[in-house]
Write a protein that holds these residues in place. Structure first.
Motif, PDB file in Angstrom:
ATOM      1  N   GLN A   1      13.023  -9.879 -86.468  1.00  0.00           N
ATOM      2  CA  GLN A   1      13.615 -11.092 -87.038  1.00  0.00           C
ATOM      3  C   GLN A   1      14.851 -10.749 -87.873  1.00  0.00           C
ATOM      4  O   GLN A   1      15.859 -11.470 -87.845  1.00  0.00           O
ATOM      5  N   SER A   2      14.790  -9.652 -88.614  1.00  0.00           N
ATOM      6  CA  SER A   2      15.941  -9.227 -89.422  1.00  0.00           C
ATOM      7  C   SER A   2      17.124  -8.849 -88.546  1.00  0.00           C
ATOM      8  O   SER A   2      18.279  -9.172 -88.850  1.00  0.00           O
ATOM      9  N   ILE A   3      16.848  -8.157 -87.450  1.00  0.00           N
ATOM     10  CA  ILE A   3      17.915  -7.777 -86.515  1.00  0.00           C
ATOM     11  C   ILE A   3      18.518  -9.017 -85.878  1.00  0.00           C
ATOM     12  O   ILE A   3      19.750  -9.122 -85.731  1.00  0.00           O
TER      13      ILE A   3
ATOM     14  N   LEU B   1      13.154  -3.573 -95.917  1.00  0.00           N
ATOM     15  CA  LEU B   1      11.731  -3.786 -96.196  1.00  0.00           C
ATOM     16  C   LEU B   1      10.862  -3.622 -94.954  1.00  0.00           C
ATOM     17  O   LEU B   1       9.847  -2.909 -95.006  1.00  0.00           O
ATOM     18  N   PRO B   2      11.210  -4.265 -93.822  1.00  0.00           N
ATOM     19  CA  PRO B   2      10.364  -4.040 -92.634  1.00  0.00           C
ATOM     20  C   PRO B   2      10.374  -2.590 -92.166  1.00  0.00           C
ATOM     21  O   PRO B   2       9.357  -2.096 -91.674  1.00  0.00           O
ATOM     22  N   MET B   3      11.491  -1.886 -92.330  1.00  0.00           N
ATOM     23  CA  MET B   3      11.512  -0.462 -91.975  1.00  0.00           C
ATOM     24  C   MET B   3      10.534   0.317 -92.841  1.00  0.00           C
ATOM     25  O   MET B   3       9.817   1.213 -92.356  1.00  0.00           O
ATOM     26  N   THR B   4      10.465  -0.020 -94.121  1.00  0.00           N
ATOM     27  CA  THR B   4       9.516   0.643 -95.017  1.00  0.00           C
ATOM     28  C   THR B   4       8.081   0.343 -94.613  1.00  0.00           C
ATOM     29  O   THR B   4       7.215   1.232 -94.628  1.00  0.00           O
ATOM     30  N   VAL B   5       7.814  -0.897 -94.230  1.00  0.00           N
ATOM     31  CA  VAL B   5       6.473  -1.277 -93.770  1.00  0.00           C
ATOM     32  C   VAL B   5       6.087  -0.483 -92.524  1.00  0.00           C
ATOM     33  O   VAL B   5       4.956   0.005 -92.400  1.00  0.00           O
TER      34      VAL B   5
ATOM     35  N   ILE C   1      -0.389  -2.500 -89.243  1.00  0.00           N
ATOM     36  CA  ILE C   1       0.687  -2.675 -90.224  1.00  0.00           C
ATOM     37  C   ILE C   1       2.048  -2.396 -89.571  1.00  0.00           C
ATOM     38  O   ILE C   1       3.026  -3.124 -89.781  1.00  0.00           O
ATOM     39  N   ALA C   2       2.116  -1.333 -88.764  1.00  0.00           N
ATOM     40  CA  ALA C   2       3.365  -0.996 -88.086  1.00  0.00           C
ATOM     41  C   ALA C   2       3.790  -2.102 -87.123  1.00  0.00           C
ATOM     42  O   ALA C   2       4.986  -2.434 -87.029  1.00  0.00           O
ATOM     43  N   ALA C   3       2.833  -2.675 -86.399  1.00  0.00           N
ATOM     44  CA  ALA C   3       3.161  -3.775 -85.476  1.00  0.00           C
ATOM     45  C   ALA C   3       3.729  -4.963 -86.238  1.00  0.00           C
ATOM     46  O   ALA C   3       4.702  -5.603 -85.794  1.00  0.00           O
TER      47      ALA C   3
END
Length: 516
Positions: free
Chosen positions: A352-354, A364-368, A342-344
């Motif tokens: 992609q967001s960066i 959201l990806p940081m929360t994931v 999940i972290a990967a």
């Protein structure tokens, strides 16, 4: 949450638990607060990019190097003494850093602060084990882990809030206040205890291990400045290799080694060591990298950056408890492997967001990532002693703790070198005719998120160009971190899920039985 309640603790023991948990809060708080404070320290005091990096790296390096030695010292001269000295020294150094105006002395005191943190953690943990027993001990250590989670989760926001309203010095002064509060409670309430069978400190092993980690970190941090093929870097890395060989030789010969190398015959034990390394590369380094992106590149205030970082760290308050709950039905090896997968996925999403330079899209990806890392985070301490024979649990815990803390320091140095390399490639494309000295300084500055100083060094490059270079570099770095996390997941799965019946009579029977 009732099983973590202080009210479930015997009243006479409550102050002891509070004192040690307060000390536990300031250790991760000091780490994450330092990374938030670094950009504003650089603006006020100046200094090279490498010197600013040592604000975080010096603390983590000395913390990891001296953790096992501090544990041995606590057993030898007394757990309470080591805890009190560690917390007292931590408070003193925090106050001195808060009033310092010299970056070199701040770096030196941060290294000393890491030694104090090692003493506080080793003495506090051993005292907790002595003061409590049975189910009360389990509750006490669960609360200790929760205290670390609180420091990690709220550290970025607290640091941002303090910096925004009172300046960066208040970050370190607040740590001093918490340490003094812990000290005021613990001095009179803690009982002294020793290990009557303590074998003393393995000084040759400790010195070799410390020197080896110091030279390795120094060499890695020199790569962005002097290049990977430079004489200085190659010399430092070769010296690290020589010290590693000497360390192995010494540890095989001494009667009471700092590190029992025979434990690495257990495949499952090796798999457990992959967990703190995975969390270092997949989570801990982000606590340093992302504030640089938010503050130095995106132009957010320290307070805004602290709020953003809570998306990454808040899951650490809840998910570790969920992980323990899941092991009722799923083996701990599968839970850890799933968490790393999940972290990967979150790291790829974050990259992609960066790349799109949309900071809100990073939440959201940081929360994931926080959710994914939180799963092994809640289990790996128990696993570290469940995969070795019962009589070797103490050494296994020491090795695991050292791998965790020292691995975080090394991971920061490696990631810093990689990020500088990617930044260098981008700068070379837009300024092919710039002199090498200016380009080198610009690379170092941009790699630590100092957009303003980079523009002063390279006036021909626009802010937009430099922002795109940093975003591209961080994008590629996050993909590498995702790959490392994925590889770690494979190692953990093979070692913990496929390699069974390796370690007889584990300490934690419940965890061990679930893995079978």
């Amino acid at each position: 949450m009732s099983n973590l309640s202080i009210t479930a603790t015997p009243p006479s023991k409550t102050p002891v638990l509070v004192a040690i948990c307060l000390a536990a809060i300031i250790l991760p708080l000091s780490f994450v607060s330092g990374s938030i404070a670094t950009p504003v320290i650089g603006r006020e005091l100046g200094g090279s990019a490498q010197a600013l990096s040592w604000i975080t790296n010096a603390f983590m390096l000395s913390f990891g190097c001296f953790l096992m030695a501090a544990g041995a010292l606590a057993d030898e001269i007394g757990r309470k003494k080591v805890f009190i000295v560690g917390v007292s020294l931590f408070a003193l150094l925090s106050g001195l850093i808060g009033f310092s105006s010299n970056l070199l002395w701040i770096d030196v005191m941060r290294a000393a602060q890491g030694v104090a943190a090692a003493a506080a953690l080793a003495g506090g943990s051993a005292s907790l084990a002595h003061e409590f027993s049975g189910r009360a001990q389990t509750r006490a250590f669960s609360l200790l882990g929760s205290s670390f989670g609180i420091g990690l989760a709220f550290g970025p926001f607290l640091a941002g809030l303090l910096i925004a309203h009172f300046g960066w010095r208040s970050v370190f002064l607040s740590s001093m206040v918490i340490a003094l509060l812990s000290l005021s409670i613990g001095v009179t309430r803690l009982n002294e205890s020793k290990n009557p069978n303590a074998a003393g400190i393995d000084w040759p092993g400790t010195l070799l291990f410390t020197a080896m980690l110091a030279l390795l970190t120094w060499g890695l941090m020199d790569i962005p400045v002097k290049g990977v093929a430079s004489f200085e870097v190659i010399t430092l890395l070769l010296a690290t290799l020589v010290l590693l060989v000497l360390f192995i030789v010494v540890e095989r010969k001494v009667s009471h080694p700092m590190l029992d190398l025979s434990l690495f015959r257990y495949a499952r034990f090796i798999g457990v060591q992959a967990l703190p390394l995975a969390t270092a590369f997949g989570f801990v380094v982000l606590l340093v990298l992302l504030p640089m992106q938010f503050i130095g590149i995106a132009g957010m205030s320290e307070e805004q950056a602290g709020l953003m970082m809570m998306a990454l760290s808040l899951p650490m308050l809840v998910v570790p408890l969920l992980a323990a709950f899941l092991t009722r039905w799923i083996s701990s090896g599968i839970v850890c492997t799933g968490g790393l997968l999940i972290a990967a996925l979150g790291l790829v999403w974050l990259s992609q967001s960066i790349a799109s330079q949309n900071m809100l899209a990073t939440l959201l990806p940081m929360t994931v990532i926080g959710i994914g890392i939180g799963l092994p985070w809640g289990l790996m301490d128990g696993l570290s002693i469940s995969v070795v024979p019962k009589e070797r649990a103490g050494m296994a815990t020491g090795i695991f703790s050292t791998t965790r803390v020292a691995g975080e320091g090394i991971a920061l140095a490696i990631v810093g070198a990689m990020l500088a390399g990617f930044v260098g490639q981008g700068i070379a494309k837009i300024t092919p005719n710039s002199d090498s000295a200016s380009a080198s300084v610009a690379i170092q500055r941009l790699a630590i998120g100092d957009l303003h100083q980079t523009q002063r060094v390279l006036p021909q490059a626009s802010a937009q160009q430099l922002t795109e270079i940093y975003a591209g570099a961080l994008h590629h770095l996050l993909l590498w971190l995702a790959a490392l996390t994925l590889i770690s997941a494979v190692i953990v799965y093979v070692a913990l899920c496929l390699k069974k019946h390796i370690a007889p009579q584990p300490v934690n029977e419940a965890l061990y039985q679930q893995d079978q």
